[in-house]
Scaffold this motif. Structure first.
Motif, PDB file in Angstrom:
ATOM      1  N   UNK A   1      40.005  33.884  42.772  1.00  0.00           N
ATOM      2  CA  UNK A   1      40.380  33.849  44.408  1.00  0.00           C
ATOM      3  C   UNK A   1      39.674  34.774  45.297  1.00  0.00           C
ATOM      4  N   UNK A   2      39.431  36.100  44.545  1.00  0.00           N
ATOM      5  CA  UNK A   2      38.898  37.202  45.430  1.00  0.00           C
ATOM      6  C   UNK A   2      37.412  36.873  45.731  1.00  0.00           C
ATOM      7  N   UNK A   3      36.766  36.122  44.705  1.00  0.00           N
ATOM      8  CA  UNK A   3      35.413  35.697  45.012  1.00  0.00           C
ATOM      9  C   UNK A   3      35.354  34.734  46.218  1.00  0.00           C
ATOM     10  N   UNK A   4      36.459  34.118  46.237  1.00  0.00           N
ATOM     11  CA  UNK A   4      36.599  33.053  47.383  1.00  0.00           C
ATOM     12  C   UNK A   4      36.797  33.583  48.944  1.00  0.00           C
TER      13      UNK A   4
ATOM     14  N   UNK B   1      30.928  39.182  41.406  1.00  0.00           N
ATOM     15  CA  UNK B   1      30.440  37.946  41.675  1.00  0.00           C
ATOM     16  C   UNK B   1      30.635  36.772  40.907  1.00  0.00           C
ATOM     17  N   UNK B   2      31.212  35.983  41.108  1.00  0.00           N
ATOM     18  CA  UNK B   2      31.244  34.687  40.280  1.00  0.00           C
ATOM     19  C   UNK B   2      30.340  33.766  40.341  1.00  0.00           C
ATOM     20  N   UNK B   3      29.720  33.568  39.030  1.00  0.00           N
ATOM     21  CA  UNK B   3      28.055  32.884  38.887  1.00  0.00           C
ATOM     22  C   UNK B   3      28.356  31.640  39.674  1.00  0.00           C
ATOM     23  N   UNK B   4      29.368  30.770  39.602  1.00  0.00           N
ATOM     24  CA  UNK B   4      29.517  29.587  40.249  1.00  0.00           C
ATOM     25  C   UNK B   4      30.699  29.473  41.097  1.00  0.00           C
ATOM     26  N   UNK B   5      30.453  29.959  42.260  1.00  0.00           N
ATOM     27  CA  UNK B   5      31.865  30.169  43.271  1.00  0.00           C
ATOM     28  C   UNK B   5      32.327  28.939  43.511  1.00  0.00           C
ATOM     29  N   UNK B   6      31.573  27.851  43.652  1.00  0.00           N
ATOM     30  CA  UNK B   6      31.964  26.491  44.172  1.00  0.00           C
ATOM     31  C   UNK B   6      32.616  25.677  42.950  1.00  0.00           C
ATOM     32  N   UNK B   7      32.816  26.188  41.723  1.00  0.00           N
ATOM     33  CA  UNK B   7      33.495  25.293  40.794  1.00  0.00           C
ATOM     34  C   UNK B   7      35.024  25.894  40.860  1.00  0.00           C
ATOM     35  N   UNK B   8      36.013  25.129  41.163  1.00  0.00           N
ATOM     36  CA  UNK B   8      37.361  25.398  41.073  1.00  0.00           C
ATOM     37  C   UNK B   8      37.739  25.397  39.731  1.00  0.00           C
ATOM     38  N   UNK B   9      38.818  26.147  39.157  1.00  0.00           N
ATOM     39  CA  UNK B   9      39.150  26.101  37.789  1.00  0.00           C
ATOM     40  C   UNK B   9      39.570  24.857  37.166  1.00  0.00           C
TER      41      UNK B   9
ATOM     42  N   UNK C   1      41.143  28.908  31.670  1.00  0.00           N
ATOM     43  CA  UNK C   1      40.137  28.340  32.321  1.00  0.00           C
ATOM     44  C   UNK C   1      39.073  27.597  31.244  1.00  0.00           C
ATOM     45  N   UNK C   2      38.832  26.262  31.388  1.00  0.00           N
ATOM     46  CA  UNK C   2      37.720  25.890  30.536  1.00  0.00           C
ATOM     47  C   UNK C   2      36.295  26.480  30.960  1.00  0.00           C
ATOM     48  N   UNK C   3      35.505  26.762  29.761  1.00  0.00           N
ATOM     49  CA  UNK C   3      34.296  27.420  30.067  1.00  0.00           C
ATOM     50  C   UNK C   3      34.523  28.849  30.576  1.00  0.00           C
ATOM     51  N   UNK C   4      35.534  29.356  30.784  1.00  0.00           N
ATOM     52  CA  UNK C   4      35.678  30.844  31.083  1.00  0.00           C
ATOM     53  C   UNK C   4      35.396  30.902  32.639  1.00  0.00           C
ATOM     54  N   UNK C   5      35.117  32.354  32.992  1.00  0.00           N
ATOM     55  CA  UNK C   5      34.798  32.754  34.424  1.00  0.00           C
ATOM     56  C   UNK C   5      33.512  33.338  34.372  1.00  0.00           C
ATOM     57  N   UNK C   6      32.527  32.761  34.268  1.00  0.00           N
ATOM     58  CA  UNK C   6      31.095  33.614  34.209  1.00  0.00           C
ATOM     59  C   UNK C   6      30.995  34.400  35.529  1.00  0.00           C
TER      60      UNK C   6
END
Length: 454
Positions: free
Chosen positions: A271-274, A423-431, A441-446
């Motif tokens: 959420x912080x990254x957004x 910084x989240x590597x893929x910020x557009x991807x919702x959990x 979260x599937x695939x974690x939070x890169x």
């Protein structure tokens, strides 16, 4: 809800919890009855208060739930009702409420942050190396809760990120126990357990490993003497002589204190990254309360109490992404909920925290927005009704570790955002969440890490 199709939701929704939210929003009462699953699901705060407080005795965990987790949790506090629950609740309340144990917990957290978390993030700072922040938080909280529960340091967050056999067995056991609930009928997993097949065979092996580890810890404690130690196991040993019961109690705390904190922190940093404006506001508050000197790395209890915006930001994050997305009870007798839903004896009744955080009728038309300000009046945090926000449960079973979990999360948030830009590597991807006892979260939070000012 007669024609309910469990398989149909995947076309339109990333997560089953989003599908249930959709159904609950459409219901005039905020309650639905899914007959094929024998489950009444509600997002109505009045119903929640009725279930968790007014008719508490009529809505125990119940035998069907205890059976799912029985092999892993045994007679631990989360898996029992009645006298056994009251006894553990009273003891845990005394222990977790004491100033000495809270200081002990804070010292464990601070030490793990300073000696492991910060060095790990520093080691990847400025490099193109992607780190899975969810994995980091799971390791962090497993080290903490193991030290707190057993007085043992599994060292999961050492720089080499080692594999802990105990952590892996524990993870597998909780994942497979949760998956039992997805079976079409309880008979499916019960037959597999009797025949020792497939996932039930794996579960049995994982629990055997958890048991051996717990027995070893208890035996070592008895040998060394436990009166001087601060960990939960030692404290409970003064009252309880039954080793199996001790194991059940401590494993329950391990489950509660590990995954929930890691889940809450993972969602918070997503959420912080957004919402970079929230990160800036937390940094401003941090400087205002602690000054800009770097001498003191982490705030004291008193300083944290002054950080109303940080508290609001965490509560707002947990509103949108509660670590436990829903919770079920089983009605002992026929009942009628405040919204006039009839509950037949033996029915499963679920209140859905995840959906509740997304209901316009509870939080207003901006309910999907991340706005810490909704918790503040003139800059001061103001709590909401606990039945409108049952993230920590409410009523007699309200979470005992709530304050300690919040302090742990605050320490982590402040330590990280003071030193690093994450910084989240893929910020557009919702959990997207994997099925389990807690939201993972599937695939974690890169993420990518950059030291501030570097």
């Amino acid at each position: 809800m007669e024609g309910f199709q469990v398989s149909s939701w995947t076309k339109d929704f990333d997560n089953l919890c989003d599908y249930y939210t959709h159904l609950l929003k459409k219901s005039p009462t905020g309650t639905i009855h899914i007959h094929v699953l024998g489950n009444i699901i509600t997002a109505n705060p009045e119903n929640v208060e009725h279930i968790l407080k007014t008719r508490f005795e009529n809505y125990p965990k119940g035998k069907p739930f205890s059976a799912l987790l029985g092999d892993l949790l045994g007679r631990g506090i989360f898996n029992v009702d009645g006298e056994s629950w009251k006894f553990q609740r009273k003891m845990a309340s005394l222990e977790l409420g004491s100033v000495s144990i809270r200081m002990h917990a804070l010292n464990i957290v601070k030490s793990e942050i300073e000696s492991r978390l910060i060095p790990l993030l520093s080691s990847v700072s400025g490099k193109k190396q992607v780190l899975d922040l969810q994995d980091v938080f799971r390791r962090f909280s497993f080290d903490n809760i193991s030290k707190f529960s057993f007085g043992l340091d599994p060292g999961c967050l050492k720089l080499s990120l080692p594999v802990s056999e105990f952590a892996e067995a524990f993870d597998l056991a909780s994942k497979l126990s949760a998956q039992r609930a997805l079976a079409v009928s309880p008979l499916v997993w019960k037959v597999k357990r009797v025949l020792n097949l497939g996932s039930e065979k794996q579960l049995k092996e994982a629990i055997k490993m958890v048991d051996e580890f717990a027995q070893q810890m208890i035996a070592e404690r008895r040998q060394k003497g436990f009166s001087e130690s601060n960990d939960l196991l030692s404290r409970f040993m003064g009252t309880i002589n039954d080793d199996k019961y001790l194991r059940d109690i401590v494993i329950s705390f391990l489950l509660a204190g590990r995954d929930t904190v890691a889940s809450g922190l993972t969602s918070f940093f997503w959420l912080l990254s957004q919402n970079p404006q929230v990160e800036s506001a937390i940094r401003d508050e941090l400087e205002r309360v602690m000054g800009s000197s770097q001498q003191q790395q982490l705030p004291s209890f008193d300083q944290m109490r002054e950080m109303h915006y940080l508290h609001a930001a965490l509560y707002e994050s947990l509103r949108l992404f509660p670590p436990v997305q829903f919770d079920s009870k089983f009605a002992q007798e026929d009942d009628v909920l405040p919204d006039c839903t009839f509950v037949k004896k033996g029915t499963r009744v679920t209140y859905h925290q995840y959906a509740m955080g997304r209901m316009d009728r509870i939080w207003g038309s901006d309910c999907l927005e991340y706005k810490p300000e909704r918790w503040l009046q003139n800059g001061i945090y103001v709590p909401e009704n606990g039945y409108k926000y049952p993230v920590f449960q409410a009523g007699p079973r309200v979470c005992l570790g709530k304050e300690m979990a919040l302090v742990e999360m605050k320490c982590v948030v402040l330590a990280i955002i003071r030193r690093f830009n994450i910084r989240v590597a893929n910020p557009d991807q919702a959990p997207k969440f994997a099925p389990g006892l807690t939201a993972t979260v599937r695939g974690g939070l890169p993420i990518l890490v950059q030291e501030r000012g570097a």
